[in-house]
Design a protein around this motif. Structure first.
Motif, PDB file in Angstrom:
ATOM      1  N   SER A  95      23.207 106.948   2.968  1.00 39.70           N
ATOM      2  CA  SER A  95      23.870 105.758   3.626  1.00 39.70           C
ATOM      3  C   SER A  95      23.478 104.678   3.328  1.00 39.70           C
ATOM      4  N   ASN A  96      23.871 103.306   4.086  1.00 39.16           N
ATOM      5  CA  ASN A  96      23.062 102.273   3.553  1.00 39.16           C
ATOM      6  C   ASN A  96      22.028 102.070   4.280  1.00 39.16           C
ATOM      7  N   SER A  97      21.936 103.169   5.455  1.00 40.29           N
ATOM      8  CA  SER A  97      20.414 102.244   6.095  1.00 40.29           C
ATOM      9  C   SER A  97      19.712 102.712   5.316  1.00 40.29           C
ATOM     10  N   ILE A  98      19.291 103.816   4.439  1.00 43.31           N
ATOM     11  CA  ILE A  98      18.293 104.450   3.364  1.00 43.31           C
ATOM     12  C   ILE A  98      18.186 103.098   3.001  1.00 43.31           C
ATOM     13  N   ARG A  99      18.942 102.326   2.431  1.00 42.87           N
ATOM     14  CA  ARG A  99      17.941 101.058   1.596  1.00 42.87           C
ATOM     15  C   ARG A  99      17.131  99.891   2.708  1.00 42.87           C
ATOM     16  N   LYS A 100      17.807  99.436   3.906  1.00 38.83           N
ATOM     17  CA  LYS A 100      17.191  99.087   4.520  1.00 38.83           C
ATOM     18  C   LYS A 100      15.116  99.597   4.796  1.00 38.83           C
ATOM     19  N   ILE A 101      15.224 100.700   4.653  1.00 31.71           N
ATOM     20  CA  ILE A 101      13.754 101.448   4.958  1.00 31.71           C
ATOM     21  C   ILE A 101      13.097 101.507   3.396  1.00 31.71           C
ATOM     22  N   VAL A 102      14.130 101.544   2.386  1.00 32.04           N
ATOM     23  CA  VAL A 102      13.255 101.876   0.254  1.00 32.04           C
ATOM     24  C   VAL A 102      13.000 100.543   0.317  1.00 32.04           C
ATOM     25  N   LEU A 103      12.977  99.171   0.934  1.00 32.10           N
ATOM     26  CA  LEU A 103      12.773  98.207  -0.181  1.00 32.10           C
ATOM     27  C   LEU A 103      11.830  97.648   0.380  1.00 32.10           C
ATOM     28  N   PRO A 104      11.908  97.955   1.907  1.00 28.47           N
ATOM     29  CA  PRO A 104       9.339  97.775   2.329  1.00 28.47           C
ATOM     30  C   PRO A 104       8.831  98.517   1.843  1.00 28.47           C
ATOM     31  N   ILE A 105       9.089  99.807   1.674  1.00 31.18           N
ATOM     32  CA  ILE A 105       8.432 100.732   1.570  1.00 31.18           C
ATOM     33  C   ILE A 105       8.239 101.088  -0.306  1.00 31.18           C
ATOM     34  N   LEU A 106       9.030 100.722  -0.920  1.00 34.17           N
ATOM     35  CA  LEU A 106       9.280  99.986  -2.407  1.00 34.17           C
ATOM     36  C   LEU A 106       7.798  99.032  -2.570  1.00 34.17           C
ATOM     37  N   LEU A 107       7.990  98.011  -1.541  1.00 36.90           N
ATOM     38  CA  LEU A 107       7.479  96.810  -2.105  1.00 36.90           C
ATOM     39  C   LEU A 107       5.778  97.249  -1.679  1.00 36.90           C
ATOM     40  N   PHE A 108       5.777  97.886  -0.609  1.00 38.50           N
ATOM     41  CA  PHE A 108       4.355  98.806  -0.905  1.00 38.50           C
ATOM     42  C   PHE A 108       3.481  99.384  -1.599  1.00 38.50           C
ATOM     43  N   LEU A 109       4.585  99.303  -1.624  1.00 40.24           N
ATOM     44  CA  LEU A 109       3.896 100.862  -3.478  1.00 40.24           C
ATOM     45  C   LEU A 109       4.400 100.290  -4.232  1.00 40.24           C
ATOM     46  N   ILE A 110       4.099  98.960  -4.498  1.00 35.71           N
ATOM     47  CA  ILE A 110       3.919  98.458  -5.369  1.00 35.71           C
ATOM     48  C   ILE A 110       2.702  97.451  -5.600  1.00 35.71           C
ATOM     49  N   LEU A 111       3.075  96.952  -4.571  1.00 38.37           N
ATOM     50  CA  LEU A 111       1.561  96.735  -3.859  1.00 38.37           C
ATOM     51  C   LEU A 111       0.568  97.107  -4.052  1.00 38.37           C
ATOM     52  N   GLY A 112       0.138  98.461  -3.475  1.00 40.92           N
ATOM     53  CA  GLY A 112      -0.338  98.944  -3.659  1.00 40.92           C
ATOM     54  C   GLY A 112      -0.531  99.919  -4.901  1.00 40.92           C
ATOM     55  N   LEU A 113      -0.278  99.980  -5.904  1.00 42.57           N
ATOM     56  CA  LEU A 113      -0.062 100.068  -7.321  1.00 42.57           C
ATOM     57  C   LEU A 113      -1.295  99.032  -7.902  1.00 42.57           C
ATOM     58  N   VAL A 114      -0.852  97.703  -7.804  1.00 35.85           N
ATOM     59  CA  VAL A 114      -1.258  96.470  -7.919  1.00 35.85           C
ATOM     60  C   VAL A 114      -2.851  97.093  -7.991  1.00 35.85           C
ATOM     61  N   PHE A 115      -2.978  97.479  -6.399  1.00 40.46           N
ATOM     62  CA  PHE A 115      -4.469  96.915  -6.054  1.00 40.46           C
ATOM     63  C   PHE A 115      -5.164  98.728  -5.418  1.00 40.46           C
ATOM     64  N   SER A 116      -5.410  99.139  -6.906  1.00 40.63           N
ATOM     65  CA  SER A 116      -5.329 100.729  -6.565  1.00 40.63           C
ATOM     66  C   SER A 116      -6.512 100.919  -6.853  1.00 40.63           C
ATOM     67  N   ALA A 117      -7.144 100.369  -6.991  1.00 38.49           N
ATOM     68  CA  ALA A 117      -8.673 100.197  -7.165  1.00 38.49           C
ATOM     69  C   ALA A 117      -9.784  99.986  -5.979  1.00 38.49           C
ATOM     70  N   PRO A 118      -9.745  99.549  -5.042  1.00 42.97           N
ATOM     71  CA  PRO A 118      -9.392  99.612  -3.665  1.00 42.97           C
ATOM     72  C   PRO A 118      -9.185  99.705  -3.009  1.00 42.97           C
ATOM     73  N   LEU A 119      -7.937 100.468  -2.939  1.00 47.65           N
ATOM     74  CA  LEU A 119      -7.275 101.424  -2.557  1.00 47.65           C
ATOM     75  C   LEU A 119      -8.049 103.201  -2.911  1.00 47.65           C
ATOM     76  N   SER A 120      -7.616 103.091  -3.612  1.00 57.49           N
ATOM     77  CA  SER A 120      -8.536 104.333  -3.977  1.00 57.49           C
ATOM     78  C   SER A 120      -9.851 104.630  -3.561  1.00 57.49           C
ATOM     79  N   ASP A 121     -10.621 103.569  -3.222  1.00 60.11           N
ATOM     80  CA  ASP A 121     -11.799 103.750  -2.904  1.00 60.11           C
ATOM     81  C   ASP A 121     -12.146 103.888  -1.281  1.00 60.11           C
ATOM     82  N   PHE A 122     -11.115 103.248  -0.942  1.00 56.74           N
ATOM     83  CA  PHE A 122     -10.693 103.298   0.836  1.00 56.74           C
ATOM     84  C   PHE A 122     -10.011 104.274   1.590  1.00 56.74           C
ATOM     85  N   ILE A 123      -9.304 105.504   0.345  1.00 57.98           N
ATOM     86  CA  ILE A 123      -8.371 105.780   1.056  1.00 57.98           C
ATOM     87  C   ILE A 123      -9.892 107.247  -0.544  1.00 57.98           C
TER      88      ILE A 123
END
Length: 135
Positions: free
Chosen positions: A7-35
């Motif tokens: 359904s089209n509503s998946i797009r509204k959910i996926v886009l913010p998740i995709l943005l956070f995942l890309i940010l997580g990949l960019v800042f993976s060093a501090p994130l890996s220390d945190f978790i």
């Protein structure tokens, strides 16, 4: 084909998740220390989730899904599979002819990301291009 898409509503959910995942990949060093996880493992988990998000985005309906958009979608899916085959052949030939001591081909993640990116770009360019009537 319309009934088998997400359904089209998946797009509204996926886009913010995709943005956070890309940010997580960019800042993976501090994130890996945190978790408390190795950075390499975290990068692969984030990359897999990014790929799954892109796949969900690609296979979801448009807001106004028409038969014209369905034809464009099918045409571009066939085209992107052909593009993937050309990339694999070109990559293997270039590795054979230009590799000195090491022989390395692209991994499946890079190939799938390239294919789906090609699909998204070509689909939205084709969909949003207005046809000019011939005189």
């Amino acid at each position: 084909m319309n009934e088998k898409l997400l359904s089209n509503s998946i797009r509204k959910i996926v886009l913010p998740i995709l943005l956070f995942l890309i940010l997580g990949l960019v800042f993976s060093a501090p994130l890996s220390d945190f978790i408390n996880l190795e950075e390499i493992r975290l990068n692969w988990v984030l990359k897999d989730l990014i790929l799954l998000s892109i796949i969900a985005f690609v296979f979801s309906k448009e807001k106004n899904e028409s038969s014209h958009i369905q034809k464009i979608r099918i045409q571009k899916l066939i085209e992107c599979l052909g593009f993937g085959v050309v990339v694999v052949i070109f990559d293997s030939l270039s590795a054979i002819f230009y590799a000195q001591d090491s022989f390395e081909m692209k991994n499946s993640y890079e190939l799938l990301l390239l294919i789906f990116s090609y699909f998204l770009i070509s689909f939205y360019i084709t969909k949003n291009t207005k046809k000019v009537a011939k005189a």
